[in-house]
Design a protein around this motif. Structure first.
Motif: not given
Length: 153
Positions: A1-14
């Motif tokens: 299983m492949e995960s997403l890039h960690p920077r997506i958390r910044l978008l979701w937090i924003a």
């Protein structure tokens, strides 16, 4: 299983922070035009919104996974309700790579897989680097064609 890039958390937090801020503005408007809302209540609600938005974003990142299996694209996502989706390659009609201004600023892209069948039958994989998104798009396109579906890509 492949995960997403960690920077997506910044978008979701924003996004969570924006919702919390809008909730605060809404409460302030209620205070001005309808009933008195204590400032402490507004502050607590906004801070709670920020905290819950951050926790939600981190948890969503931990759960969001995808995998190219033998005959389908498999996805797991969700926080409150976990959604598992299998998209058979034979059902893939076309694949797009998308990135909005905020995603571009974070160096991220999304892949959208459109499928045959019901209306709005599409799957979005967010939080990929542009090169990974293009690679995944090409791979999905090839797998759809190889699957023998006449409708494929």
């Amino acid at each position: 299983m492949e995960s997403l890039h960690p920077r997506i958390r910044l978008l979701w937090i924003a996004r969570g922070a924006l919702v919390a801020a809008l909730l605060g503005v809404g409460l302030a408007a209620v205070d001005v035009w309808l009933v008195t809302v204590p400032t402490s209540v507004v502050v607590v609600v906004v801070l709670l919104g920020f905290a819950l938005g951050g926790v939600y974003a981190v948890r969503l990142y931990q759960i969001w996974r995808f995998e190219l299996q033998d005959d389908a694209l498999y996805l797991e996502r969700g926080v409150v309700t976990i959604v598992e989706t299998a998209v058979p390659f034979v059902r893939v009609q076309h694949v797009d790579t998308q990135f909005g201004p905020i995603e571009r600023a974070l160096g991220l892209s999304s892949v959208v897989v459109y499928t045959a069948g019901s209306r709005n039958a599409d799957v979005r994989i967010p939080g990929l680097t542009p090169s990974r998104a293009r690679s995944l798009q090409d791979t999905l396109r090839e797998l759809a064609v190889e699957s023998g579906g006449e409708d494929a890509v």
